[in-house]
Design an enzyme around this catalytic site. Structure first.
Site, PDB file in Angstrom:
ATOM      1  N   ARG A  56       0.911  -1.112  -0.259  1.00  0.00           N
ATOM      2  CA  ARG A  56      -0.050   0.106  -0.065  1.00  0.00           C
ATOM      3  C   ARG A  56       0.694   1.219   0.066  1.00  0.00           C
ATOM      4  O   ARG A  56       1.919   1.481   0.994  1.00  0.00           O
ATOM      5  CB  ARG A  56      -0.768   0.008   1.426  1.00  0.00           C
ATOM      6  CG  ARG A  56      -2.026   0.502   1.347  1.00  0.00           C
ATOM      7  CD  ARG A  56      -2.799   0.238   2.618  1.00  0.00           C
ATOM      8  NE  ARG A  56      -3.602  -0.985   2.551  1.00  0.00           N
ATOM      9  CZ  ARG A  56      -4.892  -1.358   1.618  1.00  0.00           C
ATOM     10  NH1 ARG A  56      -5.402  -0.345   1.100  1.00  0.00           N
ATOM     11  NH2 ARG A  56      -5.210  -2.335   1.544  1.00  0.00           N
ATOM     12  N   HIS A 103      12.930  -3.093  -1.732  1.00  0.00           N
ATOM     13  CA  HIS A 103      12.391  -3.519  -2.993  1.00  0.00           C
ATOM     14  C   HIS A 103      13.363  -4.740  -3.875  1.00  0.00           C
ATOM     15  O   HIS A 103      14.377  -4.397  -3.906  1.00  0.00           O
ATOM     16  CB  HIS A 103      12.263  -2.579  -3.940  1.00  0.00           C
ATOM     17  CG  HIS A 103      11.276  -2.846  -5.226  1.00  0.00           C
ATOM     18  ND1 HIS A 103       9.922  -2.755  -5.302  1.00  0.00           N
ATOM     19  CD2 HIS A 103      11.857  -2.669  -6.641  1.00  0.00           C
ATOM     20  CE1 HIS A 103       9.546  -2.924  -6.658  1.00  0.00           C
ATOM     21  NE2 HIS A 103      10.668  -3.084  -7.460  1.00  0.00           N
TER      22      HIS A 103
HETATM   23  C1  GRF Z   1      10.093  -8.725  -0.378  1.00  0.00           C
HETATM   24  O1  GRF Z   1      10.787  -9.478  -1.574  1.00  0.00           O
HETATM   25  C2  GRF Z   1      10.250  -7.425  -0.498  1.00  0.00           C
HETATM   26  O2  GRF Z   1      11.520  -7.069  -1.567  1.00  0.00           O
HETATM   27  C3  GRF Z   1       8.986  -6.991  -1.230  1.00  0.00           C
HETATM   28  O3  GRF Z   1       8.273  -7.776  -0.842  1.00  0.00           O
HETATM   29  C4  GRF Z   1       8.650  -8.966  -0.421  1.00  0.00           C
HETATM   30  C5  GRF Z   1       8.257  -9.295   1.018  1.00  0.00           C
HETATM   31  O4  GRF Z   1       8.566 -10.494   1.503  1.00  0.00           O
HETATM   32  N1  GRF Z   1       8.789  -5.715  -0.938  1.00  0.00           N
HETATM   33  P1  GRF Z   1       8.383 -10.815   2.827  1.00  0.00           P
HETATM   34  O5  GRF Z   1       7.009 -10.782   3.338  1.00  0.00           O
HETATM   35  O6  GRF Z   1       9.234 -10.299   3.860  1.00  0.00           O
HETATM   36  O7  GRF Z   1       8.731 -12.586   2.970  1.00  0.00           O
END
Ligand code: GRF
Length: 198
Positions: A91, A109
């Site tokens: 979000r 990211h």
């Molecule tokens: C991660 O790969 C992060 O880079 C992206 O969303 C994913 C979250 O993974 N923003 P998790 O929920 O921490 O396992």
């Protein structure tokens, strides 16, 4: 020591690595709260297992983002949160939280920003036939994955890589880089300097 809230909408593996990095060690932060916008987020279960307070607030019960974030802000104030870490929070952060936590919100990211912003960065990199992708940690602003970059690390995409193998390589880096960067950032007190100048 800075009091950190982690925001997660999904699995929460990054949240877990950020909490585990503080176990038995002196860190620049402690995780005092896990917040989710999804009732079924596995991150909420991880929080129970890790002994971290967790809250789900549904955006559906609010007329707009401002009202939603006003309640989130109330929760953050109750926990005396200094810093927000987005970890798979699906979000955009609105003006209410951005104003109160100016320079004190970061995100991770799974690409080398500014390449492949937005949803499914791993799929985008594979689709584009990229040979290199990676991980970016950045400050959060009003845009989608657009704030100033704090740390990046490259990952090679081999011809034999599948979505799953690439995701595994990326997450392995994330689980090391996110706690490490957060610790360095909060230990140095860079965010204090930044907000007091403004
Ligand atoms: C991660 O790969 C992060 O880079 C992206 O969303 C994913 C979250 O993974 N923003 P998790 O929920 O921490 O396992």
């Amino acid at each position: 020591m800075k009091r950190v809230a982690v925001f997660a909408s999904g699995s929460g593996s990054n949240f877990e690595s950020i909490v585990n990095a503080t176990k038995g060690k002196e860190k620049g932060y402690e995780v005092v709260l896990l917040f989710s916008d999804q009732p079924t987020a596995y991150a909420l279960e991880r929080a129970d297992q890790l002994g971290v307070s967790s809250y789900f607030i549904s955006p559906k019960n609010y007329p707009d983002k401002m009202a939603y974030e006003a309640d989130i802000l109330g929760l953050l104030m109750r926990y005396r949160v200094d810093f927000i870490v987005l970890a798979g929070y699906m979000r955009l952060i609105g003006p209410m939280l951005l104003k109160r936590f100016d320079g004190d919100i970061i995100n991770i990211h799974p690409s080398l920003l500014p390449e492949f912003p937005g949803l499914d960065a791993i799929g985008q990199a594979l689709e584009a036939g990229a040979k290199i992708t990676g991980v970016t940690i950045h400050y959060v602003d009003e845009g989608m994955d657009t704030g100033p970059i704090i740390a990046q690390e490259k990952v090679e995409i081999k011809p034999s890589d599948t979505y799953d193998s690439l995701q595994k390589k990326i997450q392995k880096i994330e689980h090391r880089l996110y706690p490490q960067t957060l610790d360095q950032l909060l230990r140095k007190g860079e965010t204090i300097a930044k907000t007091s100048v403004n």
